[in-house]
Design a protein around this motif. Structure first.
Motif, mmCIF file in Angstrom:
data_model
loop_
_atom_site.group_PDB
_atom_site.id
_atom_site.type_symbol
_atom_site.label_atom_id
_atom_site.label_comp_id
_atom_site.label_asym_id
_atom_site.label_seq_id
_atom_site.Cartn_x
_atom_site.Cartn_y
_atom_site.Cartn_z
ATOM 1 N N MET A 37 77.270 -29.651 100.296
ATOM 2 C CA MET A 37 76.992 -30.021 98.904
ATOM 3 C C MET A 37 75.919 -31.111 98.832
ATOM 4 N N PRO A 38 76.101 -32.278 99.474
ATOM 5 C CA PRO A 38 75.012 -33.265 99.416
ATOM 6 C C PRO A 38 73.747 -32.794 100.136
ATOM 7 N N LEU A 39 73.907 -31.975 101.183
ATOM 8 C CA LEU A 39 72.737 -31.455 101.891
ATOM 9 C C LEU A 39 71.897 -30.570 100.971
ATOM 10 N N THR A 40 72.555 -29.738 100.181
ATOM 11 C CA THR A 40 71.840 -28.879 99.228
ATOM 12 C C THR A 40 71.065 -29.714 98.222
ATOM 13 N N LEU A 41 71.716 -30.747 97.691
ATOM 14 C CA LEU A 41 71.045 -31.615 96.718
ATOM 15 C C LEU A 41 69.868 -32.353 97.336
ATOM 16 N N LEU A 42 70.050 -32.833 98.555
ATOM 17 C CA LEU A 42 68.989 -33.586 99.233
ATOM 18 C C LEU A 42 67.788 -32.701 99.540
ATOM 19 N N VAL A 43 68.041 -31.526 100.118
ATOM 20 C CA VAL A 43 66.942 -30.611 100.452
ATOM 21 C C VAL A 43 66.236 -30.143 99.181
ATOM 22 N N GLY A 44 67.024 -29.854 98.149
ATOM 23 C CA GLY A 44 66.421 -29.440 96.887
ATOM 24 C C GLY A 44 65.512 -30.507 96.311
ATOM 25 N N TRP A 45 65.929 -31.767 96.434
ATOM 26 C CA TRP A 45 65.110 -32.865 95.927
ATOM 27 C C TRP A 45 63.868 -33.086 96.791
ATOM 28 N N LEU A 46 64.048 -33.101 98.111
ATOM 29 C CA LEU A 46 62.935 -33.422 99.006
ATOM 30 C C LEU A 46 61.882 -32.324 99.064
ATOM 31 N N ARG A 47 62.301 -31.068 98.908
ATOM 32 C CA ARG A 47 61.370 -29.958 99.077
ATOM 33 C C ARG A 47 61.058 -29.225 97.771
ATOM 34 N N GLY A 48 61.679 -29.637 96.674
ATOM 35 C CA GLY A 48 61.501 -28.913 95.420
ATOM 36 C C GLY A 48 60.438 -29.503 94.512
ATOM 37 N N ASN A 49 60.080 -28.726 93.506
ATOM 38 C CA ASN A 49 59.146 -29.223 92.486
ATOM 39 C C ASN A 49 59.919 -30.035 91.446
ATOM 40 N N GLU A 50 59.231 -30.452 90.405
ATOM 41 C CA GLU A 50 59.875 -31.302 89.397
ATOM 42 C C GLU A 50 61.067 -30.614 88.744
ATOM 43 N N ARG A 51 60.923 -29.338 88.428
ATOM 44 C CA ARG A 51 62.022 -28.597 87.800
ATOM 45 C C ARG A 51 63.241 -28.538 88.725
ATOM 46 N N THR A 52 62.995 -28.255 89.999
ATOM 47 C CA THR A 52 64.101 -28.189 90.967
ATOM 48 C C THR A 52 64.784 -29.543 91.099
ATOM 49 N N ARG A 53 64.008 -30.604 91.111
ATOM 50 C CA ARG A 53 64.585 -31.947 91.214
ATOM 51 C C ARG A 53 65.458 -32.278 90.009
ATOM 52 N N LEU A 105 87.325 -30.007 96.142
ATOM 53 C CA LEU A 105 86.882 -28.826 95.390
ATOM 54 C C LEU A 105 86.229 -29.203 94.081
ATOM 55 N N THR A 106 86.682 -30.286 93.456
ATOM 56 C CA THR A 106 86.047 -30.744 92.220
ATOM 57 C C THR A 106 84.573 -31.051 92.470
ATOM 58 N N LEU A 107 84.289 -31.775 93.545
ATOM 59 C CA LEU A 107 82.904 -32.110 93.875
ATOM 60 C C LEU A 107 82.098 -30.869 94.226
ATOM 61 N N MET A 108 82.646 -30.063 95.116
ATOM 62 C CA MET A 108 81.901 -28.891 95.597
ATOM 63 C C MET A 108 81.631 -27.898 94.482
ATOM 64 N N TRP A 109 82.664 -27.610 93.688
ATOM 65 C CA TRP A 109 82.488 -26.626 92.624
ATOM 66 C C TRP A 109 81.692 -27.172 91.451
ATOM 67 N N SER A 110 81.746 -28.471 91.185
ATOM 68 C CA SER A 110 80.931 -29.002 90.081
ATOM 69 C C SER A 110 79.448 -28.847 90.383
ATOM 70 N N VAL A 111 79.063 -29.085 91.626
ATOM 71 C CA VAL A 111 77.665 -28.863 92.019
ATOM 72 C C VAL A 111 77.348 -27.369 92.010
ATOM 73 N N GLY A 112 78.233 -26.577 92.617
ATOM 74 C CA GLY A 112 78.008 -25.138 92.652
ATOM 75 C C GLY A 112 77.897 -24.521 91.272
ATOM 76 N N PHE A 113 78.823 -24.881 90.379
ATOM 77 C CA PHE A 113 78.800 -24.322 89.021
ATOM 78 C C PHE A 113 77.568 -24.786 88.255
ATOM 79 N N SER A 114 77.176 -26.046 88.448
ATOM 80 C CA SER A 114 75.987 -26.558 87.773
ATOM 81 C C SER A 114 74.747 -25.777 88.202
ATOM 82 N N LEU A 115 74.612 -25.543 89.494
ATOM 83 C CA LEU A 115 73.452 -24.788 89.992
ATOM 84 C C LEU A 115 73.512 -23.319 89.557
#
Length: 198
Positions: A37-53, A105-115
């Motif tokens: 979960m944090p790895l997905t957010l970190l990679v998305g931020w470091l390698r993504g464009n403004e919209r992805t961030r 699960l609250t943390l994992m699914w909140s990120v998953g559902f948001s994405l």
């Protein structure tokens, strides 16, 4: 409902001496898969464009909101974990705090559902949401959660993701410039080398 919860728990919970392979797999899912979960957010931020961030920031805020809601529920309605009432077999250590809803699960699914709510990040969201299922199984199997703790986590995560989607312009937009400025200062050497995106 509590009788159903306990009966379902006993059906899923491990025997006193489970097989080594199943036990190792359960521990992997219960303790380490959440790191995606944090790895997905970190990679998305470091390698993504403004919209992805912005989507990564929205998902992170969703996780914080969901965890806050979960903590409030735990304070208002403290529910014992199975091992606190002598039910089943506990195969990993855990503090004796409220079980409902599952923080993991609250943390994992909140990120998953948001994405999942955005076309651009739907694949990553689907992966996190699907991986939450064996994580839920593992934490019940290892004796630290009831099945309804997972249902509660799904509900809290879904509400949090929906609220953050609806209020993104009031939550994400004001925070994003500050986050971007902080990121550019902290990661300036890596940005100059082209290792992460500007």
């Amino acid at each position: 409902m509590e009788a159903f919860n306990q009966s379902l728990f006993l059906l899923i919970n491990a025997p006193a001496h489970p097989g080594a392979v199943v036990l190792a797999l359960a521990k992997l899912f219960a303790k380490y898969v959440i790191l995606l979960m944090p790895l997905t957010l970190l990679v998305g931020w470091l390698r993504g464009n403004e919209r992805t961030r912005k989507l990564m920031l929205e998902a992170a805020i969703s996780a914080l909101l969901a965890l806050l809601i979960a903590q409030i529920i735990g304070l208002v309605w403290p529910h014992p974990r199975p091992f606190m009432i002598g039910l089943g077999h506990q195969l990993i250590p855990h503090v004796a705090d409220s079980s409902f809803p599952s923080d993991h699960l609250t943390l994992m699914w909140s990120v998953g559902f948001s994405l999942l709510l955005h076309a651009e990040s739907r694949a990553a969201g689907a992966l996190l949401a699907l991986l939450g299922v064996p994580v839920a199984w593992a934490r019940i199997y290892l004796g630290v959660h009831f099945p309804l703790d997972m249902a509660g986590a799904a509900l809290v995560a879904a509400v949090s993701a929906w609220l953050c989607l609806r209020q993104a312009r009031w939550i994400v937009e004001p925070v994003f410039p500050w986050m971007t400025a902080t990121y550019r200062r902290l990661f300036a050497p890596l940005i100059r080398r082209g290792w992460v995106l500007f």
